[in-house]
Scaffold this motif. Sequence first.
Motif, mmCIF file in Angstrom:
data_model
loop_
_atom_site.group_PDB
_atom_site.id
_atom_site.type_symbol
_atom_site.label_atom_id
_atom_site.label_comp_id
_atom_site.label_asym_id
_atom_site.label_seq_id
_atom_site.Cartn_x
_atom_site.Cartn_y
_atom_site.Cartn_z
ATOM 1 N N ALA A 274 -2.252 -25.777 -12.800
ATOM 2 C CA ALA A 274 -2.653 -25.540 -13.958
ATOM 3 C C ALA A 274 -3.686 -24.492 -14.184
ATOM 4 O O ALA A 274 -3.891 -22.713 -14.334
ATOM 5 N N ARG A 275 -5.290 -25.175 -13.796
ATOM 6 C CA ARG A 275 -6.314 -24.819 -14.643
ATOM 7 C C ARG A 275 -6.593 -24.086 -13.932
ATOM 8 O O ARG A 275 -7.345 -23.014 -14.024
ATOM 9 N N GLU A 276 -6.680 -24.295 -12.635
ATOM 10 C CA GLU A 276 -7.657 -22.773 -11.328
ATOM 11 C C GLU A 276 -6.350 -22.034 -11.908
ATOM 12 O O GLU A 276 -7.629 -20.931 -12.110
ATOM 13 N N TRP A 277 -5.163 -21.817 -11.889
ATOM 14 C CA TRP A 277 -4.840 -20.494 -12.217
ATOM 15 C C TRP A 277 -4.983 -19.314 -13.438
ATOM 16 O O TRP A 277 -4.908 -18.499 -13.701
ATOM 17 N N TYR A 278 -5.358 -20.637 -14.516
ATOM 18 C CA TYR A 278 -5.934 -20.070 -15.854
ATOM 19 C C TYR A 278 -7.135 -19.117 -16.386
ATOM 20 O O TYR A 278 -7.425 -18.044 -16.462
ATOM 21 N N ALA A 279 -8.299 -19.883 -14.646
ATOM 22 C CA ALA A 279 -9.223 -19.538 -14.692
ATOM 23 C C ALA A 279 -9.284 -18.982 -14.166
ATOM 24 O O ALA A 279 -10.017 -17.686 -14.939
ATOM 25 N N ARG A 280 -8.489 -18.386 -13.211
ATOM 26 C CA ARG A 280 -9.213 -17.288 -12.196
ATOM 27 C C ARG A 280 -8.617 -16.438 -12.900
ATOM 28 O O ARG A 280 -8.779 -14.997 -12.852
ATOM 29 N N ALA A 281 -7.056 -16.404 -13.943
ATOM 30 C CA ALA A 281 -6.848 -14.496 -14.356
ATOM 31 C C ALA A 281 -7.634 -14.389 -16.056
ATOM 32 O O ALA A 281 -7.878 -13.567 -15.697
#
Length: 379
Positions: A274-281
């Motif tokens: 989740a952290r990776e996707w939130y950071a990407r967004a």
Amino acid sequence: MAAAEEGGRAKASAAEYQGALGSLSVNAPLPDVLARGLEELRAAEEAGDLRETARCGLAVAEAYRRLGRTAEADRAWKASYRAARAANHAGAMAWALWSGGTLARQRGAFRLAYRLLRLAAEWGEQGGDVVVRGYSLAGLAETGRIQGDYAAVEELHEQLLAEARRRGEARHTVWALEGIAQMHRNNGAYDRALTLFEEAAGIAERAEDMRGWAWALRGMADVVSVRDGKVEYALSLLSRAEDACTAMNLRGALAFNHKMRGNVLYRAGRYEEAREWYARALKEFGDMTEPRGTALSRLGLTKTLARLGRGSAQTEADLVELRGLLAGIGLRHAREMVEKAAAELGVGPLPEERGRAGAAGFSASRAEALAVADVAGLR
């Protein structure tokens, strides 16, 4: 029922692509739309055709907006408006104002969005253009929905849905269904929300409206994740939607898709992913200067970092700051969102922030007030 079935069979069209660009598909990749739009815009300007200049400028403005190139989009819609005004064409003026209002909402400038969209609806009615009037009213409804003012816009959503079905406008039928579904989802009526998202997805797919289809799949993924805990099914829906967004280069829709992927993974306790996707967004929204998506991605990232062991003091400070940012954008349910996150993470109740949020909110409000004043003469 017959009107609804007719709307479901109709093919989607892109009403914002007009004149020499009228043959473009609603699913045309945005870089292609931009290139063709700029080419036709130059030709119209050289020919001295003001109405065609306004039409081509509208397509250019919308391509820039959807590509996240907001400064260029701002210049383009204003140039389209000036050409339409010089041509004394009320309908073309309305379309330019609609584009400007949609851009303002995307940038979190809600007062300006209301102002421009109301003017667009007025000019559309004056010019006898029922389509741009409908688009503008839909824009007003969506602005209120995004702000969380459901009581004010729910009836308008339903009215616009009925009109879209009656006229067989698949694209707007899908839009209205998705808006109503989102309000039901946010109010906890998950069964009704899923039914509406599924109907929207079916209509969009039959109408070959890939943008509307991708948004409907995102909504479905959200509901099956939060209601049923169906993680892999939700992720598969998001992957299908992502393919459509990527094909058309829909940067905003893609960023919201990635944020939703973070939401699904967070709910499943898969915090590292989740952290990776939130950071990407977060990066994607930041690149587009999209304040609402940026703040919501930061909220998701803050919650995820807390779950991964970040200290409660830093989590509390981040949530207090986010509460001020979201309120400054104009999201009326911001306090409830952040207080809920604080309770979930065990750091609430949050203290009131002194000085910083208020000053930021004042600056944002004052800047928007000046922008509203700047367009007050557009009548």
